[in-house]
Design a protein around this motif. Structure first.
Motif, PDB file in Angstrom:
ATOM      1  N   GLN A  22      25.142  26.792 -12.898  1.00 20.27           N
ATOM      2  CA  GLN A  22      23.705  27.052 -12.865  1.00 20.27           C
ATOM      3  C   GLN A  22      23.427  28.538 -13.077  1.00 20.27           C
ATOM      4  O   GLN A  22      22.499  28.902 -13.794  1.00 20.27           O
ATOM      5  CB  GLN A  22      23.103  26.628 -11.522  1.00 20.27           C
ATOM      6  CG  GLN A  22      23.041  25.143 -11.277  1.00 20.27           C
ATOM      7  CD  GLN A  22      22.173  24.424 -12.285  1.00 20.27           C
ATOM      8  OE1 GLN A  22      22.683  23.813 -13.218  1.00 20.27           O
ATOM      9  NE2 GLN A  22      20.867  24.502 -12.116  1.00 20.27           N
ATOM     10  N   VAL A 222      10.910  21.731  -7.309  1.00 21.38           N
ATOM     11  CA  VAL A 222      12.051  21.582  -8.214  1.00 21.38           C
ATOM     12  C   VAL A 222      12.018  20.218  -8.896  1.00 21.38           C
ATOM     13  O   VAL A 222      12.228  20.093 -10.102  1.00 21.38           O
ATOM     14  CB  VAL A 222      13.374  21.778  -7.445  1.00 21.38           C
ATOM     15  CG1 VAL A 222      14.556  21.429  -8.325  1.00 21.38           C
ATOM     16  CG2 VAL A 222      13.489  23.201  -6.954  1.00 21.38           C
ATOM     17  N   ILE A 225       9.440  20.181 -11.627  1.00 23.58           N
ATOM     18  CA  ILE A 225       9.946  20.838 -12.832  1.00 23.58           C
ATOM     19  C   ILE A 225      10.819  19.852 -13.599  1.00 23.58           C
ATOM     20  O   ILE A 225      10.695  19.701 -14.814  1.00 23.58           O
ATOM     21  CB  ILE A 225      10.768  22.078 -12.442  1.00 23.58           C
ATOM     22  CG1 ILE A 225       9.853  23.136 -11.842  1.00 23.58           C
ATOM     23  CG2 ILE A 225      11.512  22.619 -13.645  1.00 23.58           C
ATOM     24  CD1 ILE A 225      10.586  24.312 -11.240  1.00 23.58           C
ATOM     25  N   ALA A 226      11.669  19.145 -12.847  1.00 21.41           N
ATOM     26  CA  ALA A 226      12.567  18.198 -13.494  1.00 21.41           C
ATOM     27  C   ALA A 226      11.778  17.057 -14.114  1.00 21.41           C
ATOM     28  O   ALA A 226      12.021  16.659 -15.249  1.00 21.41           O
ATOM     29  CB  ALA A 226      13.555  17.646 -12.475  1.00 21.41           C
ATOM     30  N   SER A 229       9.995  17.263 -17.521  1.00 24.13           N
ATOM     31  CA  SER A 229      10.749  17.678 -18.699  1.00 24.13           C
ATOM     32  C   SER A 229      12.003  16.864 -18.894  1.00 24.13           C
ATOM     33  O   SER A 229      13.026  17.398 -19.261  1.00 24.13           O
ATOM     34  CB  SER A 229      11.167  19.127 -18.517  1.00 24.13           C
ATOM     35  OG  SER A 229      11.954  19.201 -17.355  1.00 24.13           O
ATOM     36  N   TYR A 235      17.391  24.426 -20.422  1.00 22.61           N
ATOM     37  CA  TYR A 235      17.482  24.339 -18.975  1.00 22.61           C
ATOM     38  C   TYR A 235      17.401  25.696 -18.303  1.00 22.61           C
ATOM     39  O   TYR A 235      17.401  25.770 -17.083  1.00 22.61           O
ATOM     40  CB  TYR A 235      18.807  23.680 -18.574  1.00 22.61           C
ATOM     41  CG  TYR A 235      18.666  22.238 -18.200  1.00 22.61           C
ATOM     42  CD1 TYR A 235      18.616  21.263 -19.172  1.00 22.61           C
ATOM     43  CD2 TYR A 235      18.573  21.858 -16.877  1.00 22.61           C
ATOM     44  CE1 TYR A 235      18.485  19.936 -18.844  1.00 22.61           C
ATOM     45  CE2 TYR A 235      18.435  20.533 -16.531  1.00 22.61           C
ATOM     46  CZ  TYR A 235      18.394  19.564 -17.509  1.00 22.61           C
ATOM     47  OH  TYR A 235      18.268  18.252 -17.161  1.00 22.61           O
ATOM     48  N   TYR A 238      14.919  26.153 -15.532  1.00 19.80           N
ATOM     49  CA  TYR A 238      15.164  25.304 -14.364  1.00 19.80           C
ATOM     50  C   TYR A 238      16.363  25.797 -13.587  1.00 19.80           C
ATOM     51  O   TYR A 238      16.367  25.779 -12.351  1.00 19.80           O
ATOM     52  CB  TYR A 238      15.362  23.854 -14.803  1.00 19.80           C
ATOM     53  CG  TYR A 238      14.354  23.443 -15.818  1.00 19.80           C
ATOM     54  CD1 TYR A 238      13.021  23.832 -15.656  1.00 19.80           C
ATOM     55  CD2 TYR A 238      14.707  22.731 -16.952  1.00 19.80           C
ATOM     56  CE1 TYR A 238      12.079  23.493 -16.596  1.00 19.80           C
ATOM     57  CE2 TYR A 238      13.767  22.386 -17.885  1.00 19.80           C
ATOM     58  CZ  TYR A 238      12.445  22.778 -17.722  1.00 19.80           C
ATOM     59  OH  TYR A 238      11.524  22.463 -18.635  1.00 19.80           O
ATOM     60  N   ALA A 241      15.278  28.521 -11.543  1.00 20.84           N
ATOM     61  CA  ALA A 241      14.557  28.029 -10.367  1.00 20.84           C
ATOM     62  C   ALA A 241      15.529  27.528  -9.299  1.00 20.84           C
ATOM     63  O   ALA A 241      15.371  27.835  -8.111  1.00 20.84           O
ATOM     64  CB  ALA A 241      13.603  26.906 -10.765  1.00 20.84           C
ATOM     65  N   THR A 242      16.551  26.783  -9.719  1.00 20.48           N
ATOM     66  CA  THR A 242      17.481  26.285  -8.703  1.00 20.48           C
ATOM     67  C   THR A 242      18.251  27.426  -8.054  1.00 20.48           C
ATOM     68  O   THR A 242      18.502  27.408  -6.853  1.00 20.48           O
ATOM     69  CB  THR A 242      18.492  25.272  -9.297  1.00 20.48           C
ATOM     70  OG1 THR A 242      19.198  25.913 -10.349  1.00 20.48           O
ATOM     71  CG2 THR A 242      17.795  24.041  -9.811  1.00 20.48           C
TER      72      THR A 242
ATOM     73  N   THR C 110      17.246  17.825  -4.322  1.00 17.61           N
ATOM     74  CA  THR C 110      16.592  17.890  -5.635  1.00 17.61           C
ATOM     75  C   THR C 110      17.176  19.025  -6.477  1.00 17.61           C
ATOM     76  O   THR C 110      17.347  18.885  -7.678  1.00 17.61           O
ATOM     77  CB  THR C 110      15.078  18.098  -5.478  1.00 17.61           C
ATOM     78  OG1 THR C 110      14.850  19.243  -4.671  1.00 17.61           O
ATOM     79  CG2 THR C 110      14.433  16.888  -4.852  1.00 17.61           C
ATOM     80  N   ILE C 111      17.503  20.125  -5.821  1.00 14.66           N
ATOM     81  CA  ILE C 111      18.067  21.256  -6.561  1.00 14.66           C
ATOM     82  C   ILE C 111      19.407  20.888  -7.165  1.00 14.66           C
ATOM     83  O   ILE C 111      19.663  21.101  -8.348  1.00 14.66           O
ATOM     84  CB  ILE C 111      18.211  22.484  -5.629  1.00 14.66           C
ATOM     85  CG1 ILE C 111      16.833  23.103  -5.404  1.00 14.66           C
ATOM     86  CG2 ILE C 111      19.183  23.488  -6.208  1.00 14.66           C
ATOM     87  CD1 ILE C 111      16.870  24.456  -4.759  1.00 14.66           C
ATOM     88  N   LEU C 114      19.152  18.334  -9.998  1.00 14.48           N
ATOM     89  CA  LEU C 114      18.761  18.967 -11.264  1.00 14.48           C
ATOM     90  C   LEU C 114      19.972  19.621 -11.908  1.00 14.48           C
ATOM     91  O   LEU C 114      20.172  19.541 -13.123  1.00 14.48           O
ATOM     92  CB  LEU C 114      17.680  20.009 -10.975  1.00 14.48           C
ATOM     93  CG  LEU C 114      16.899  20.544 -12.151  1.00 14.48           C
ATOM     94  CD1 LEU C 114      16.234  19.406 -12.899  1.00 14.48           C
ATOM     95  CD2 LEU C 114      15.870  21.543 -11.665  1.00 14.48           C
ATOM     96  N   GLY C 115      20.786  20.253 -11.087  1.00 18.06           N
ATOM     97  CA  GLY C 115      21.999  20.887 -11.601  1.00 18.06           C
ATOM     98  C   GLY C 115      22.932  19.870 -12.244  1.00 18.06           C
ATOM     99  O   GLY C 115      23.440  20.087 -13.345  1.00 18.06           O
ATOM    100  N   ARG C 117      22.159  17.024 -13.434  1.00 17.61           N
ATOM    101  CA  ARG C 117      21.573  16.453 -14.635  1.00 17.61           C
ATOM    102  C   ARG C 117      21.887  17.324 -15.840  1.00 17.61           C
ATOM    103  O   ARG C 117      22.131  16.846 -16.935  1.00 17.61           O
ATOM    104  CB  ARG C 117      20.058  16.345 -14.458  1.00 17.61           C
ATOM    105  CG  ARG C 117      19.459  15.286 -15.347  1.00 17.61           C
ATOM    106  CD  ARG C 117      18.027  15.077 -14.982  1.00 17.61           C
ATOM    107  NE  ARG C 117      17.171  15.896 -15.813  1.00 17.61           N
ATOM    108  CZ  ARG C 117      15.863  15.985 -15.613  1.00 17.61           C
ATOM    109  NH1 ARG C 117      15.295  15.334 -14.625  1.00 17.61           N
ATOM    110  NH2 ARG C 117      15.136  16.732 -16.409  1.00 17.61           N
ATOM    111  N   TRP C 118      21.900  18.593 -15.614  1.00 20.93           N
ATOM    112  CA  TRP C 118      22.223  19.528 -16.691  1.00 20.93           C
ATOM    113  C   TRP C 118      23.713  19.454 -17.037  1.00 20.93           C
ATOM    114  O   TRP C 118      24.099  19.473 -18.203  1.00 20.93           O
ATOM    115  CB  TRP C 118      21.789  20.925 -16.277  1.00 20.93           C
ATOM    116  CG  TRP C 118      22.182  22.054 -17.182  1.00 20.93           C
ATOM    117  CD1 TRP C 118      22.708  23.248 -16.783  1.00 20.93           C
ATOM    118  CD2 TRP C 118      22.056  22.143 -18.601  1.00 20.93           C
ATOM    119  NE1 TRP C 118      22.925  24.059 -17.852  1.00 20.93           N
ATOM    120  CE2 TRP C 118      22.535  23.402 -18.993  1.00 20.93           C
ATOM    121  CE3 TRP C 118      21.582  21.253 -19.581  1.00 20.93           C
ATOM    122  CZ2 TRP C 118      22.569  23.823 -20.325  1.00 20.93           C
ATOM    123  CZ3 TRP C 118      21.616  21.672 -20.906  1.00 20.93           C
ATOM    124  CH2 TRP C 118      22.105  22.938 -21.266  1.00 20.93           C
ATOM    125  N   VAL C 226      15.452  12.412  -9.175  1.00 19.46           N
ATOM    126  CA  VAL C 226      15.511  13.636  -9.969  1.00 19.46           C
ATOM    127  C   VAL C 226      16.578  13.530 -11.065  1.00 19.46           C
ATOM    128  O   VAL C 226      16.375  13.983 -12.190  1.00 19.46           O
ATOM    129  CB  VAL C 226      15.796  14.856  -9.073  1.00 19.46           C
ATOM    130  CG1 VAL C 226      15.980  16.111  -9.908  1.00 19.46           C
ATOM    131  CG2 VAL C 226      14.666  15.034  -8.085  1.00 19.46           C
TER     132      VAL C 226
END
Lengths: 271, 323, 289
Positions: A22, A222, A225-226, A229, A235, A238, A241-242, C110-111, C114-115, C117-118, C226
């Protein structure tokens, strides 16, 4: 000896690599993220962070909201839980055991299943869109664990101490304030931190109780945001943000790891 | 100042911890509650302090019924077996905490604390935490706290059992000087009969929650009212003689004399105790112990005798004293 | 009496938050209460329950939830025991190691979702990127119904394993060392001492973490919402997410309540089965060793 070291390194790598990725992403330009992995055209940027910080409402707003809810719920929970767990530690054994069993079951309950009822309560009492109100369900949800942890540490104190204080003429509030609380300070600290972490991270209730953009908490922000999009690619923002959202917690965990661990393990051992 | 227990009983679920206990402790008197563990002596103390409630009976302090007065307001000075010092407070803070909540001004608190500290010879330790003190020092702090309470009654729960034997002996005169010389009644719980005899004006022997006998140490020793008291008081333990009737006869080891003729016994063992010696004999009436001069030496056959008026007689069924 | 006074507010709060919903859902599940009824509550006897029994989506989600919980908790437990055994030995900078391994658990779901997912993104995420570079080809992790649910398992394992490891570590630390020494003097080797001392004494901790994790995994929500949004083709949708969608998207509160109640019943049933399975395997274990 060597094997152990390698294992620890694997463990830490496994735990940390998503963060590192990240961070890497957050400092990369959108174009370079589209390149193959080992491309030499990689470019670094802080643009992603600027974008997050300058958004409306600014990202720090969410951190602040989460912080406010976290602190409020922690205080609220402790105010109720401390006297209650003192009483619980004084209750006859059969009553205490039944109560603790009930609390343990509650603390195991997958609370996401509670959101609809809680939302109904919020609507009928007009508690939506208020950070103060949000701390009420948070504190109720943390209450079972807090009661279990604190009543255990009250019971662990030698009973003579409390009785000596009674004989000295201290009433119940004076005993709590002057004698007992100072003695269970460590366990209050770990309970407080665990409640704070829970409130900071909670998602489904915050999602349904708060709709005003400037009041939403970090996890909801968060997820928004996800959600906005799912199919868009860059990314970078995002990731930024994380990373920003993770920093306060990383600090908390590093500083308070002892309290967190002792709280968690005590909950497991004594519960 | 006086303390009265009238028909005090306490039941926990179906068990009677204490049954119909009557006790009166007079002005400046010290009563020791003596008995084996689980006999109810500590429970009695806790009832007097208000930490436990009696199921039945009345408790009077200075003639006033205090059954429904909380320990907070009962004004007793108690020394716990564990001392129960507040571990997070220094010695001085331990002592002033009670004064503070009872409303003394700051200067008055300081005055009282420093005077008690010097009485107890603890001046140099006032800033220490309990954990930094030795056992004897902790005990003195606990005593000081009880003294500062300025109580109507002193309650001491095995106050010396956590100290080694030598320290106990050193502390006894101090305890007498500080607590037993006042006019408050003192209740002293112990399982050690020597300590009870040394400290108390009267001893109450408890067994299974009931009062077996109360009296001066001498009365208990010379005229035990039951077999239980006879066996509990006096070391080495009283000899129980074999008997075919419904009367149990017992004789103390020190009341048996070694003679040229009498009951013929066989020597089993000897314990040399310094000023005297303890010999174990096999007699026609069973095994007996005899205390005698340590300079004496014996052959395997020994003749003993005793004055019959020194025998204690008990009923074989009720175990009560007959003579 | 004052004790009762002090404990009542806290317990009342707990009762309201945990007890009231069960009552309320039971009642709602017997009523139509949705945007179609104009948000009026109308008794409909058991219509919600009949619908539930014939609702393929519900059953698909139930199977997915059970599959997800079983797989992730099993992996977590095995890994956690191994990690706990390692961490139990003396290691350098123990505090730091523990803190760092605790991070995944402490961060908002959620954080980290999201990570992940990327990371699993196709085609730009690092994983696909590497696989492409070394020529393995594209997997389409999040888009392929075969893999998508496994990615959520991986993310869940990543997040909670360290936490369970710490709980078990506490258990290990509570076992007195002299037991092992006594066993060694009796002639036992280290494998035997693991099977005969460590595991039996660790059992309460294992059971507790198991219960705790199963219940949590059953209520999985943040992660799925998420990371995959329930897709692809609803294959990762959990019961919690379905109940949420019923209430917040389809505005059918009566049915949402029914789904939640049913989820709860399923969870109790699942735990019961697990308990039976555990006691049987414990018997067998005792027979074998």
């Amino acid at each position: 000896m060597k094997k152990k070291k390698i294992f620890v390194i694997i463990l830490l790598t496994w735990s940390l690599i998503p963060f590192i990725w990240q961070i890497y992403t957050s400092f990369s330009t959108p174009d370079s993220l589209l390149e193959p992995f080992f491309s030499l055209k990689h470019k670094w940027t802080i643009q992603n962070y600027l974008q997050v910080i300058q958004a409306d409402p600014p990202f720090f707003r969410y951190l602040l909201n989460s912080f406010i809810v976290g602190v409020l719920s922690t205080i609220l929970t402790l105010v109720f839980a401390i006297p209650a767990s003192y009483s619980l530690s004084k209750a006859p054994k059969s009553i205490a055991t039944t109560t603790k069993l009930f609390l343990l079951t509650s603390s195991l309950f997958p609370y996401v299943l509670l959101f609809l009822s809680l939302l109904e309560i919020a609507r009928s009492l007009n508690l939506g869109n208020s950070l103060v109100a949000l701390s009420i369900p948070y504190s109720a949800l943390s209450m079972p664990l807090a009661l279990l942890l604190l009543s255990t540490s009250f019971s662990d104190l030698p009973i003579d101490i409390d009785e000596a204080a009674k004989i000295e003429g201290l009433d119940i509030w004076q005993r709590l304030r002057l004698v007992l609380l100072p003695l269970i300070k460590p366990s209050i600290a770990s309970t407080a931190i665990i409640i704070f972490l829970f409130s900071w991270n909670e998602y489904p209730i915050a999602l349904t109780w708060i709709s005003k953009p400037n009041l939403i908490t970090l996890p909801v922000a968060v997820a928004r945001i996800a959600g906005s999009s799912i199919y868009s690619v860059p990314y970078g923002a995002y990731a930024a943000a994380t990373v920003l959202g993770a920093i306060p917690l990383i600090i908390i965990v590093l500083v308070f790891q002892k309290q967190i661990i002792s709280g968690l393990t005590q909950g497991a051992v004594k519960g | 100042m006086t303390l009265q227990l009238i028909n005090i009983s306490r039941r926990v679920k179906r068990n009677w911890i204490i049954r119909n206990l009557n006790l009166e402790v007079g002005d400046g008197e010290c009563i020791a509650l003596l008995g084996p563990s689980g006999c109810g002596k500590s429970s009695t103390l806790r009832i007097i302090a208000g930490l436990d409630k009696p199921t039945e009976g009345q408790l009077l302090i200075n003639g006033k019924l205090v059954n429904n007065i909380s320990p907070v307001d009962r004004r007793v000075g108690m020394v716990f077996q564990s001392y129960a010092l507040f571990p997070h407070l220094s010695v001085a803070q331990n002592l002033s905490l009670g004064l503070k909540v009872r409303g003394d001004s700051l200067t008055k608190q300081k005055e009282k604390v420093s005077s008690i500290l010097s009485i107890m010879q603890l001046d140099e330790y006032s800033e220490r935490l309990p954990i930094q003190l030795s056992g004897g020092q902790r005990q003195r702090v606990a005593l000081a706290r009880a003294l500062l309470r300025d109580p109507y009654v002193y309650l001491l729960d095995e106050p010396m059992s956590n100290l080694d034997a030598q320290l106990r002996e050193e502390l006894r005169p101090e305890l007498r000087r500080l607590i037993l010389s006042g006019d408050q009644p003192v209740v002293y719980v112990t399982h050690d009969q020597h300590e009870a005899m040394a400290m108390a004006n009267r001893i109450a022997v408890l067994n299974n929650g009931t009062l077996e006998q109360i009296g001066t140490p001498e009365e208990l020793y010379k005229k035990p009212s039951s077999l239980f008291v006879a066996r509990f008081i006096g070391r080495p333990q009283i000899n129980i003689l074999r008997s075919s009737t419904n009367i149990i006869k017992a004789i103390r080891p020190e009341d048996i004399q070694i003679k040229a003729e009498g009951i013929r016994c066989r020597l089993l063992q000897k314990e040399w105790l310094g000023i005297n010696q303890l010999i174990y004999l096999e007699s026609p009436k069973g095994h007996i112990k005899v205390i005698c001069d340590s300079r004496k030496s014996f052959s395997d056959s020994i003749y003993v005798d005793w004055d019959e008026s020194n025998e204690h007689h008990f009923d074989a069924y009720t175990n009560k004293r007959l003579n | 009496m004052i004790y009762l006074l002090l404990i009542t507010p806290a317990l009342t709060l707990v009762l309201i938050v945990f007890g009231f919903p069960i009552v309320r859902y039971s009642w709602l599940s017997l009523h139509s209460y949705s945007v179609l009824t104009g948000l009026d509550v109308i008794p409909n006897t058991a219509a919600n329950w009949v619908r539930l029994l014939n609702d393929d989506r519900f059953w698909q989600d139930a199977i997915q939830t059970i599959r997800f919980s079983t797989l992730s908790v099993s992996i977590e437990l095995v890994l956690a025991i191994a990690i706990a055994l390692i961490l139990h030995q003396k290691i350098k900078r123990r505090g730091l190691v523990r803190a760092l391994s605790l991070l995944p658990w402490a961060l908002p779901t959620t954080i980290m979702a999201l990570g992940w997912r990327w990371i699993f993104n196709t085609p730009y995420g690092p994983l696909e990127n590497i696989l492409n570079t070394i020529g393995v080809g594209t997997f389409n992790f999040l888009g392929d119904p075969r893999y998508a649910w496994l990615t959520t398992v991986i993310a869940d394992v990543w997040k909670t394993t360290p936490f369970i490891a710490l709980l078990l570590l506490a258990g290990l630390q509570s076992i007195p060392k002299d037991l092992y020494e006594a066993f060694k003097l009796e002639g036992g080797n280290s494998n035997q001492s693991f099977l005969r001392i460590t595991l039996p004494l660790l059992e309460p901790y294992i059971i507790l973490s198991l219960l705790f994790r199963i219940a949590q995994a059953f209520g999985v929500f943040d992660l799925i919402q998420v990371m995959t949004g329930g897709g692809p083709a609803g294959t990762t949708e959990s019961l919690g997410l379905y109940a949420y969608l019923n209430a917040m998207r389809f505005l059918d509160f009566g049915y949402s309540a029914t789904v939640m109640l049913a989820s709860f019943i399923l969870l109790v049933f699942y735990c019961l089965m697990l308990w039976i399975l555990l006691s049987i395997s414990k018997r067998i274990y005792e027979l074998i060793i």
